[in-house]
Scaffold this active site. Structure first.
Site: not given
Length: 742
Positions: A13, A16, A434
């Site tokens: 989970c 953890c 640019d």
């Protein structure tokens, strides 16, 4: 500093993942990021901290870490774990099915049905739910809790009370019956059993985990596909006694400067340069564009692309981890391993969530007893709280969306560098572009041929192109290329002369031809007629370059050469406006050239004549004025501005420096992909936020229902399991993301 990636075993989970991260990050200089969905952890660590020490820290937290090799593999058998989960699901479903049915249909409750239910439920609660119990025990040894703690305690409480009621209470009596309710059971506590809750919740949760594992594998399919795209074999050319000899070798044995043959239909083994032959190459796997690209001697080719024409010989220039495909895979993996700010907040909450829920369950149990609800109601409400509170979907909310979104982006030629990029895309309001190589092609092209009255435009182009073909200047190459494409074979030239900075001359078909600056032609006594002079002035005012062509004492015409605007640039700028962005053109060119390009694509604001270092200052000035700035560029001179902007987008056809400095890379070089990239990034972020809302919102809404006895624990378990599946399926919708019509 070094970077190591470990596969993790034993995680169940989000808590953890948070615990492993917290343990690793306590080491000096270590920065770890756990991806719960892929069950991996990426660790940046000082060289003095070994990978063995990192694995020991993970083991001390109750999990196992196996380091991946250079190719992202290890020797762990993940399929065995998935197979084991499937086996638990099948056995648990078969055993728990009758238990749930008997509890839900009182008419089917025969004598001793409760004891049959106990016999069927016991293997499910003990063996089927073992992963939850094991994780709980492992965490307890380290004084830690996880989502599995809630599940294990809830299942154990339901089963333990049922066993007590059967053995010591009145529930085990012959002829015992009890009805099924959506809410709390009432009456004699010892006459109520919850075996359907214990077995049903276990089965629902295992089903949810199994579906999660399958769905997350689907979400990562694009990532795994990248690793499989490359050619496995190459036709290496080795020196033999009578010339080159073909030898079939594994692609990963190639080294730089090896020469290999690529026949039509074959994949190019690795990045390289064509040294003989010509062909067309399908680069869609890299750029997302379906139009093949012509290649000839001297052109670069990319590994994993497909040779669609003639046979070519390629010299390897990059191999292994240095190839573009490997770099793309690494960027995608990095994006999936990172965390967005919203996920970091969720992780911080989950660390405290389980202890809070345990306290809430205890308070619920006590409150029901205090108000006289009875032991049965107290147990049922407490178990429902434990089960409904478990936000298993939390750990899947971000990584599954990132896997699906970044994987889909890779398929479309859009690379997202990391999850933090997603949050920045939602805030930008200004996009600085640019000019050269971004809005324009970045390649000089013949734009117009102007002939003096009485002269032939084809004659002017043919003789000028013939002379220019002897020069290597970019303008000369553009003219020569256009002459060959339009007129075929050019004329022979004798007496060629290149005058640096002015032009070229030579004899063509017995005529002395000059091509160069207007001032040079004038100095050599070649007069220009008004029509040609006017064309030259107009070209230079627009930022183009005009080359005069003359012979026999007069200027016979002019060739206008320019860096042309890409055909897609105007549509791209319009798309950026639709996304709510204000475009700004930023270039080192003069005001005239910049304004002409801006007018052609629909940009109002132009900042021209800036040096590379000034581009950074411009971006920072816009930011200081309150703008959130995205920068799109392709050159070395754009790299600093890309890094300084709030969101940097690099054209994949540009320099490696620009790509490394950017947040998003557009592999196709098509500016329209910028809008698609921003749209995909925003869609991925919306998906993450929606996932987190459902992961938490579900719990917030359902907890009061459970605490007040309005939710049966078994339905709580089913709803909680399917919330995880919903989150994954929501993420998978990103795999259907479509680009705007081009």
């Amino acid at each position: 500093m070094s970077t190591a990636v470990f596969d993790l075993e034993g995680m169940t989970c989000a808590s953890c993942a948070t615990r492993i991260e917290r343990k690793l990050n306590k080491l000096d200089g270590v920065e770890a990021s756990v991806n719960f969905a892929t069950e991996t952890v990426e660790v940046h660590h000082p060289d003095e901290v070994t990978t063995g020490e990192l694995a020991e820290v993970v083991a001390a937290a109750g999990y196992r870490a196996v380091e991946q090799d250079a190719h992202g593999h290890n020797h762990s058998d993940h399929s065995a774990g998935a197979t084991g989960l499937r086996r638990r699901l099948i056995v648990s479903a078969i055993l728990s099915g009758p238990v749930v049915v008997l509890a839900m249909v009182p008419a089917w409750q025969f004598d001793y049905w409760q004891w049959v239910s106990l016999a069927l439920a016991t293997p499910v609660v003990v063996w089927g739910a073992w992963p939850f119990h094991r994780a709980t025990v492992a965490g307890a040894r380290h004084l830690a809790t996880s989502m599995d703690t809630l599940v294990s305690i809830g299942i154990t409480a339901a089963y333990g009370w049922s066993l007590y009621a059967l053995v010591f209470g009145s529930a085990g009596m012959i002829g015992m019956r009890h009805g099924f309710e959506l809410t709390l059971a009432r009456g004699d506590a010892s006459a109520n059993i919850y075996l359907e809750v214990a077995a049903g919740v276990t089965t629902f949760l295992i089903a949810g985990r199994y579906l999660e594992s399958r769905s997350t594998r689907e979400a990562g399919a694009a990532m795994r596909a990248l690793a499989e795209l490359g050619a496995k074999q190459a036709t290496l050319l080795v020196d033999g006694p009578h010339g080159p000899v073909e030898k079939q070798v594994a692609t990963d044995t190639l080294v730089v400067d090896d020469r290999f043959l690529v026949r039509p239909g074959e994949k190019i083994a690795t990045d390289g340069e064509v040294v003989s032959g010509s062909s067309v190459v399908d680069q869609s796997v890299i750029t997302g564009e379906s139009v093949p690209v012509d290649v000839a001697v001297g052109d670069r080719v990319i590994g994993a692309t497909v040779n669609g024409g003639g046979t070519i010989t390629v010299r390897a220039t990059s191999v292994g981890a240095d190839t573009q495909m490997s770099q793309i895979a690494r960027l995608v993996a990095d994006a999936q391993n990172g965390k967005a700010g919203v996920q970091r907040l969720a992780d911080a909450i989950s660390a405290y969530f389980v202890p809070v829920v345990l306290v809430l369950a205890a308070v619920t149990f006590a409150a029901w007893l205090i108000v006289g609800g009875g032991l049965t109601a107290a147990i049922t409400a407490a178990v429902a709280v434990l089960i409904i509170a478990c936000p298993c979907a939390l750990g899947l909310a971000t990584p599954t969306a990132l896997m699906a979104g970044s994987g889909r982006g890779a398929q479309l030629g859009i690379l997202i560098r990391g999850p933090q990029v997603l949050e920045r895309t939602s805030r930008i309001d200004t996009v600085v572009l640019d000019k050269t190589g971004t809005i324009t092609t970045g390649v000089m092209t013949l734009a117009d041929v102007v002939a003096a009255p009485g002269e032939s435009g084809d004659q002017v182009l043919r003789w000028a192109a013939s002379v220019e073909s002897m020069s290597e200047h970019p303008i000369a190459r553009a003219i020569a290329r256009a002459g060959t494409e339009r007129l075929g074979r050019l004329a022979d030239v004798v007496g060629f002369e290149n005058v640096a900075g002015l032009g070229v001359r030579g004899t063509v078909d017995g005529v002395d031809v000059l091509a160069g600056r207007a001032t040079w032609a004038s100095e050599r006594g070649l007069a220009a007629v008004p029509e040609v002079t006017r064309a030259i002035d107009e070209a230079e005012a627009s930022g183009a370059t005009a080359i005069v062509v003359g012979w026999d004492g007069a200027v016979r015409g002019a060739l206008v050469v320019a860096d042309e605007v890409k055909p897609s640039s105007a549509a791209a700028v319009a798309d950026l406006r639709r996304l709510g962005l204000t475009p700004v053109l930023l270039t080192g060119d003069n005001e005239g050239a910049a304004r002409a390009v801006a007018d052609a694509v629909g940009i109002d604001r132009v900042i021209a004549g800036v040096l590379p270092q000034d581009k950074v200052d411009t971006v920072r000035t816009l930011q200081a004025d309150g703008s959130r700035v995205a920068m799109i560029g392709d050159g070395v001179n754009d790299a600093a501005a890309l890094a300084a902007s709030d969101l940097g987008l690099a054209m994949g056809t540009g320099t490696d420096v620009a790509i490394e400095a950017s947040d998003l890379t557009l592999m196709s070089g098509d500016l329209r992909a910028a809008g698609d990239a921003i749209r995909l990034a925003r869609a991925t972020l919306r998906t993450i936020r929606a996932n987190l809302f459902w992961a938490f919102g579900y719990n917030v809404a359902a907890l009061p229902l459970a605490a007040f006895g309005l939710l049966n624990p078994m339905f709580a378990g089913a709803a909680m399991a399917f919330s995880s599946v919903f989150v994954v399926l929501n993420s998978l919708r990103l795999r259907r993301f479509r680009v705007k019509t081009r």
